[in-house]
Every structure is written in C-alpha cells, then in structure tokens.
Design a protein around this motif. Sequence first.
Motif, short mmCIF file in Angstrom:
data_model
loop_
_atom_site.label_atom_id
_atom_site.label_comp_id
_atom_site.label_asym_id
_atom_site.label_seq_id
_atom_site.Cartn_x
_atom_site.Cartn_y
_atom_site.Cartn_z
N ALA A 1 -7.53 1.53 2.93
CA ALA A 1 -6.48 1.20 1.96
C ALA A 1 -5.26 0.68 3.03
CB ALA A 1 -5.67 2.46 1.10
N ASP B 1 -6.16 -2.60 4.24
CA ASP B 1 -5.83 -3.73 3.14
C ASP B 1 -4.35 -3.96 2.87
OD1 ASP B 1 -8.41 -4.05 2.77
OD2 ASP B 1 -8.71 -2.85 1.05
N ALA C 1 -1.91 -1.73 2.29
CA ALA C 1 -1.31 -0.53 1.43
C ALA C 1 0.06 -0.28 1.92
CB ALA C 1 -2.25 0.41 1.03
N PRO D 1 3.78 3.73 -1.31
CA PRO D 1 3.46 4.20 -2.72
C PRO D 1 1.98 3.85 -3.09
CG PRO D 1 4.81 2.36 -2.70
CD PRO D 1 4.82 2.88 -1.47
N GLU D 2 1.33 2.73 -2.46
CA GLU D 2 -0.10 2.56 -2.71
C GLU D 2 -0.86 3.67 -1.79
OE1 GLU D 2 2.28 -1.05 -3.23
OE2 GLU D 2 2.03 0.42 -1.43
N LEU D 3 -0.64 4.23 -0.95
CA LEU D 3 -1.20 5.24 -0.17
C LEU D 3 -1.14 6.51 -1.04
CD1 LEU D 3 -0.66 4.79 3.63
CD2 LEU D 3 -2.58 4.06 2.31
N HIS E 1 -1.05 6.68 -4.49
CA HIS E 1 -2.14 6.32 -5.38
C HIS E 1 -3.42 6.47 -5.02
CE1 HIS E 1 0.75 5.61 -8.59
NE2 HIS E 1 1.18 4.66 -7.96
N THR E 2 -3.67 6.03 -3.82
CA THR E 2 -5.07 6.35 -3.19
C THR E 2 -5.33 7.65 -3.04
OG1 THR E 2 -5.10 4.22 -1.93
CG2 THR E 2 -6.48 5.75 -0.94
N ARG F 1 -6.22 9.11 -6.46
CA ARG F 1 -7.44 8.62 -7.21
C ARG F 1 -8.45 9.62 -6.35
NH1 ARG F 1 -5.17 3.52 -7.18
NH2 ARG F 1 -5.88 3.32 -5.05
N ALA G 1 2.87 3.56 7.62
CA ALA G 1 3.57 3.03 6.31
C ALA G 1 4.87 3.41 6.05
CB ALA G 1 2.82 3.61 4.95
N GLU H 1 4.16 9.22 -10.44
CA GLU H 1 5.07 8.26 -10.21
C GLU H 1 6.53 8.29 -9.90
OE1 GLU H 1 4.70 4.32 -9.24
OE2 GLU H 1 3.02 4.99 -10.39
#
Length: 231
Positions: free
Chosen positions: A83, A86, A88, A91-93, A95-96, A99, A139, A222
């Motif tokens: 991630a 890509d 990320a 915040p994207e990490l 969600h990674t 998941r 990040a 979130e």
Amino acid sequence: MAKATGTASPRERYRSQVRAEIKERAWEQIADAGASALSLNAIAKRMGMSGPALYRYFGSRDELITELIRDAYRGLADTVDAAAKDGAGLPELGHTLRRWALDDPHRYLLIFGTPVPGYHAPDDVTTISSEIMSALLDASAKLPDDSPGPPGSPESPDPSSSPEQDFEQHIDAHRQWAGDHPATPAELHRALSFWTRVHGVLSLELAGHFTGMGFDPATLFEAELAALLRR
C-alpha cells in the motif's frame, strides 16, 4: 544436486507440505479455542499422525506459535508495504490495516491480542514489525508539521511546556524503536499515536466489545483517523 540447482527434492517438498498443513490445522484450532489452547497432539490426531511424528516437523508448541506469528507479521508487513509503494498516506494505511485485520482476525489477534501465557517471541519478530512502523513513519513525515513551536515562540505563546511537547522530548530521547529513521519528534509522536489508537479500536472491534452498542465501528474508526490527522 537438487539444492545446487535451487530445486527442492521430493523429501523437502513433502516436508514443506506437511508443515503447511500443520500450520493450517493450528489456525483452525486457534479460531475454535484461542492460541493458548493450541495442542500439537490434537493437531497430530486430526492429521492421522502420532504425536512423536508431528514433533519431527515442529519441535514444540512454542516453535509452532513462533512460525504462525512470523507468518502473520510477514503478511501484514507485506500488505502495508504494498500500500505504501502505491502511494498510500496515513489514513489509507489505517484502512489497509483494518481490512487486513477483518480479513484475518485470528492472525491479527495472535500478534496484537492477549499474549499467550508462557510464550516469548524471538527478536526477529520485532524486526518484521519494525518494517510496519517504518512505513507509518514515512507516511507521518509527509503530513504538514502543525505542532506548536518551542515554549515562548510565536507559535507557542504559553511559556510553559505542554504535555505534548513534554512527551515529544521524551520520545525523541527514547527513539530506539524507530531504528535509524530520521523522523522528527512530532512525526514520531504522530506515528505512535496512530499505532496505538488504530490498534485500540481494532482490538476492541475484533474482540466484540462494540456489539450491542448500536453504532458502526467503521464510523468510529474513520473518526479516530480524522482526529489524528487534525492533530
């Protein structure tokens, strides 16, 4: 000759297959009764083997647990690394991580849940987990530094130091956990806050502590990410 050419021998392939099945059965046991109830003899019986025969593949329960923990950490580290590559952000990490945890709750709880009584993970497991923290520090470093300046500066009119500043000075003096990453004290603080709050929500969610409270854990997750970024 097989080793010289990089091709596993039939005996090595068979051993690898049996070890993989043992680990699969171990995960099933963990899903049913938790890691503390893991039993090599029960796994051997399930596989139609004798206990002594299975011990030729894993010398002890702790050796098997170590292998499972390594696999879990490696899977999470590779997922986070992919991630990050890509592009990320923090915040994207987050969600990674969520998941991965929801897809593999037993793996998540083995490495972040209640410790197995009497078990101590080897040092190389910590090395794998540091790869995850390094991605979080990278990040964190990409976010704007909105921490207050030193006491008495225009950005921090209050001459007394704040609890956040005190902690950042403390964490900068004890930054061994960050390896040689050049993160600033504020970035160290942000990454560590992310780590603790994200795993706090995930651990409670996976353990079922939000059941019956009437809200969506995804919404809480979130909100926690947003609060971290506002800091």
